[in-house]
Design an enzyme around this catalytic site. Structure first.
Site, mmCIF file in Angstrom:
data_model
loop_
_atom_site.group_PDB
_atom_site.id
_atom_site.type_symbol
_atom_site.label_atom_id
_atom_site.label_comp_id
_atom_site.label_asym_id
_atom_site.label_seq_id
_atom_site.Cartn_x
_atom_site.Cartn_y
_atom_site.Cartn_z
ATOM 1 N N LYS A 21 0.837 -1.212 0.000
ATOM 2 C CA LYS A 21 0.000 0.000 0.000
ATOM 3 C C LYS A 21 0.871 1.262 0.000
ATOM 4 O O LYS A 21 0.662 2.172 -0.792
ATOM 5 C CB LYS A 21 -0.932 0.020 1.218
ATOM 6 N N ARG A 57 -10.002 0.882 8.185
ATOM 7 C CA ARG A 57 -9.578 -0.487 8.477
ATOM 8 C C ARG A 57 -10.717 -1.303 9.052
ATOM 9 O O ARG A 57 -10.605 -2.511 9.184
ATOM 10 C CB ARG A 57 -8.449 -0.445 9.499
ATOM 11 N N ARG A 66 11.983 -5.851 5.169
ATOM 12 C CA ARG A 66 11.795 -4.408 4.965
ATOM 13 C C ARG A 66 12.676 -3.610 5.921
ATOM 14 O O ARG A 66 12.778 -3.922 7.102
ATOM 15 C CB ARG A 66 10.332 -4.034 5.202
ATOM 16 N N ARG A 98 11.369 -1.601 11.059
ATOM 17 C CA ARG A 98 10.253 -0.991 11.764
ATOM 18 C C ARG A 98 9.969 -1.814 12.999
ATOM 19 O O ARG A 98 10.026 -3.035 12.946
ATOM 20 C CB ARG A 98 9.027 -0.951 10.834
ATOM 21 N N ARG A 151 -0.090 -8.749 13.701
ATOM 22 C CA ARG A 151 -0.708 -7.784 12.770
ATOM 23 C C ARG A 151 -1.567 -8.521 11.746
ATOM 24 O O ARG A 151 -2.640 -8.067 11.383
ATOM 25 C CB ARG A 151 0.373 -6.960 12.071
HETATM 26 P P1 AP5 Z 1 4.866 -1.599 1.875
HETATM 27 O O1 AP5 Z 1 4.553 -0.758 0.692
HETATM 28 O O2 AP5 Z 1 5.645 -0.980 2.990
HETATM 29 O O3 AP5 Z 1 3.529 -2.316 2.400
HETATM 30 P P2 AP5 Z 1 2.299 -1.739 3.215
HETATM 31 O O4 AP5 Z 1 1.079 -2.433 2.700
HETATM 32 O O5 AP5 Z 1 2.301 -0.238 3.211
HETATM 33 O O6 AP5 Z 1 2.670 -2.316 4.633
HETATM 34 P P3 AP5 Z 1 2.540 -1.703 6.087
HETATM 35 O O7 AP5 Z 1 3.273 -2.657 6.970
HETATM 36 O O8 AP5 Z 1 2.970 -0.264 6.147
HETATM 37 O O9 AP5 Z 1 0.989 -1.800 6.292
HETATM 38 P P4 AP5 Z 1 0.221 -1.828 7.620
HETATM 39 O O10 AP5 Z 1 -1.178 -1.706 7.153
HETATM 40 O O11 AP5 Z 1 0.533 -2.980 8.497
HETATM 41 O O12 AP5 Z 1 0.832 -0.603 8.423
HETATM 42 P P5 AP5 Z 1 0.376 0.912 8.667
HETATM 43 O O13 AP5 Z 1 1.587 1.731 8.600
HETATM 44 O O14 AP5 Z 1 -0.811 1.277 7.852
HETATM 45 O O15 AP5 Z 1 5.638 -2.904 1.336
HETATM 46 C C1 AP5 Z 1 6.133 -3.872 2.242
HETATM 47 C C2 AP5 Z 1 7.493 -4.393 1.733
HETATM 48 O O16 AP5 Z 1 7.297 -5.047 0.481
HETATM 49 C C3 AP5 Z 1 8.522 -3.289 1.479
HETATM 50 O O17 AP5 Z 1 9.792 -3.726 1.847
HETATM 51 C C4 AP5 Z 1 8.445 -3.050 -0.032
HETATM 52 O O18 AP5 Z 1 9.669 -2.599 -0.558
HETATM 53 C C5 AP5 Z 1 8.084 -4.443 -0.544
HETATM 54 N N1 AP5 Z 1 7.234 -4.418 -1.737
HETATM 55 C C6 AP5 Z 1 6.191 -3.559 -2.005
HETATM 56 N N2 AP5 Z 1 5.627 -3.857 -3.187
HETATM 57 C C7 AP5 Z 1 6.314 -4.931 -3.678
HETATM 58 C C8 AP5 Z 1 6.187 -5.705 -4.879
HETATM 59 N N3 AP5 Z 1 5.253 -5.461 -5.789
HETATM 60 N N4 AP5 Z 1 7.047 -6.726 -5.043
HETATM 61 C C9 AP5 Z 1 8.017 -7.012 -4.109
HETATM 62 N N5 AP5 Z 1 8.190 -6.309 -2.962
HETATM 63 C C10 AP5 Z 1 7.348 -5.285 -2.750
HETATM 64 O O19 AP5 Z 1 -0.162 0.816 10.181
HETATM 65 C C11 AP5 Z 1 0.732 0.569 11.242
HETATM 66 C C12 AP5 Z 1 -0.044 0.484 12.550
HETATM 67 O O20 AP5 Z 1 -0.741 1.716 12.787
HETATM 68 C C13 AP5 Z 1 -1.150 -0.580 12.589
HETATM 69 O O21 AP5 Z 1 -0.643 -1.861 12.948
HETATM 70 C C14 AP5 Z 1 -2.082 -0.006 13.657
HETATM 71 O O22 AP5 Z 1 -1.574 -0.219 14.939
HETATM 72 C C15 AP5 Z 1 -2.031 1.487 13.380
HETATM 73 N N6 AP5 Z 1 -3.058 1.964 12.440
HETATM 74 C C16 AP5 Z 1 -2.851 2.566 11.230
HETATM 75 N N7 AP5 Z 1 -4.005 2.875 10.635
HETATM 76 C C17 AP5 Z 1 -4.990 2.451 11.470
HETATM 77 C C18 AP5 Z 1 -6.416 2.480 11.393
HETATM 78 N N8 AP5 Z 1 -7.064 3.000 10.335
HETATM 79 N N9 AP5 Z 1 -7.112 1.942 12.426
HETATM 80 C C19 AP5 Z 1 -6.493 1.416 13.504
HETATM 81 N N10 AP5 Z 1 -5.142 1.346 13.646
HETATM 82 C C20 AP5 Z 1 -4.397 1.878 12.631
#
Ligand code: AP5
Length: 232
Positions: free
Chosen positions: A27, A102, A138, A171, A182
C-alpha cells in the site's frame, strides 16, 4: 484532419482514493507513486501515528504501545485524526488514504464525512507467505524515510541507505512475532470491510505480487477508468 483525443479526466480533477489490503501488501509503496501521479496528498494513518510516537506527542504516547504490539488503534481516535487531516487545504482536490478505513465503523464514518462524494477503492492482494518475507526484509531509512528491501536472510540492520547514506532500520512492528499479530488483527476485521466495498463499481482487487511497476499500472488503469465513469 486529425481526430481529437478522447476526453480524459484532468490530472487535477478531484479524485478520492482508498487503498486497503493486508500489512506488507505494498500500500505504502504504491501510494507514494499514485498520489504523485494524480497530484493528491498521500495520507498514511500509520505514518501519522509513527511520527507522533517519534515526536513524543500526547497522541504518540497514547498509541505507542498499540503500535509496538501490532494492535489496532481505536476507531474514535482514528476517525478524529482523519477528519482533521482531510480538513486541511491540500485535501480539497482529493486524497489517497493508505491504511484507513480499516474497520466498517471507520468506513461508515468516512462515508458520512464525505457526504456521498464517491471514493475509488483499491485492494492489494498478496499471499501471507509473501507478506511475511516482505516485512521481515523491509528496512526504513532513518534519514530520508525511504522503504527498502534487503536480501532474504540478511540482517540488514544498520546498513547504509544507498540513496542518502542514512541508517537502515527495521520498523518496530516488523519483528516476527509482531508481524504474526498484525496479520491476525487484519484477518479479524478485513472480511466485513471488504464486503462493505466489494459490490461497489468503484472497487477493484489488484494482484500485489506483480512487479511494482505492473501494480502501479494496474491501479492507474482502475483509477482512470473510474474517474471517466464518475465524470460522465
Ligand atoms: P509496503 O509498501 O511498505 O507495504 P504496506 O502495505 O504499506 O505495509 P505496512 O506494513 O505499512 O501496512 P500496515 O497496514 O501494516 O501498516 P500501517 O503503517 O498502515 O511494502 C512492504 C514491503 O514489500 C517493502 O519492503 C516493499 O519494498 C516491498 N514491496 C512492495 N511492493 C512490492 C512488490 N510489488 N514486489 C516485491 N516487494 C514489494 O499501520 C501501522 C499500525 O498503525 C497498525 O498496525 C495499527 O496499529 C495502526 N493503524 C494505522 N491505521 C490504522 C487504522 N485506520 N485503524 C487502527 N489502527 C491503525
Amino acid at each position: 484532419m486529425t481526430t481529437p483525443p478522447a476526453p480524459r479526466a484532468s490530472r487535477h480533477a478531484r479524485v478520492n482514493l482508498i487503498f486497503i489490503g493486508p500489512p506488507g501488501s505494498g500500500k505504502g509503496t504504491q501510494a507514494v507513486r499514485i498520489a504523485e501521479k494524480y497530484g493528491i496528498p498521500h495520507i498514511s494513518t500509520g505514518d501519522i501515528l509513527r511520527a507522533a510516537v517519534k515526536a513524543g506527542t500526547p497522541l504518540g504516547q497514547q498509541v505507542a504501545a498499540t503500535l509496538a504490539d501490532g494492535g489496532l488503534v481505536g476507531d474514535d481516535l482514528m476517525t478524529d485524526l482523519v477528519r482533521s487531516r482531510l480538513a486541511q487545504p491540500d485535501a480539497r482536490n482529493g486524497f489517497l488514504l493508505d491504511g484507513f478505513p480499516r474497520t466498517v465503523a471507520q468506513a461508515r464514518t468516512l462515508e458520512a464525512l464525505l457526504g456521498g462524494v464517491p471514493v475509488i477503492v483499491t485492494m492489494l492482494s498478496v499471499a501471507t507467505d509473501a507478506i511475511v518475507d516482505r516485512l521481515s526484509n523491509r528496512r526504513i531509512c532513518e534519514a530520508c524515510g525511504i522503504t527498502q528491501s534487503v536480501f532474504f536472510g540478511s540482517e540488514g540492520e544498520n546498513e547504509a541507505c544507498p540513496y542518502c547514506g542514512g541508517r537502515l532500520v527495521r520498523r518496530q512492528d516488523d519483528a516476527p512475532q509482531t508481524i504474526r499479530r498484525r496479520l491476525e488483527n487484519y484477518a479479524a476485521v478485513a472480511e466485513p470491510l471488504i464486503a462493505y466495498y466489494r459490490e461497489r463499481p468503484t472497487f477493484a482487487t489488484i494482484d500485489g505480487l506483480q512487479r511494482p511497476d505492473d501494480v502501479s499500472a494496474a491501479i492507474a488503469a482502475h483509477v482512470d477508468r473510474q474517474r471517466l465513469l464518475l465524470t460522465d
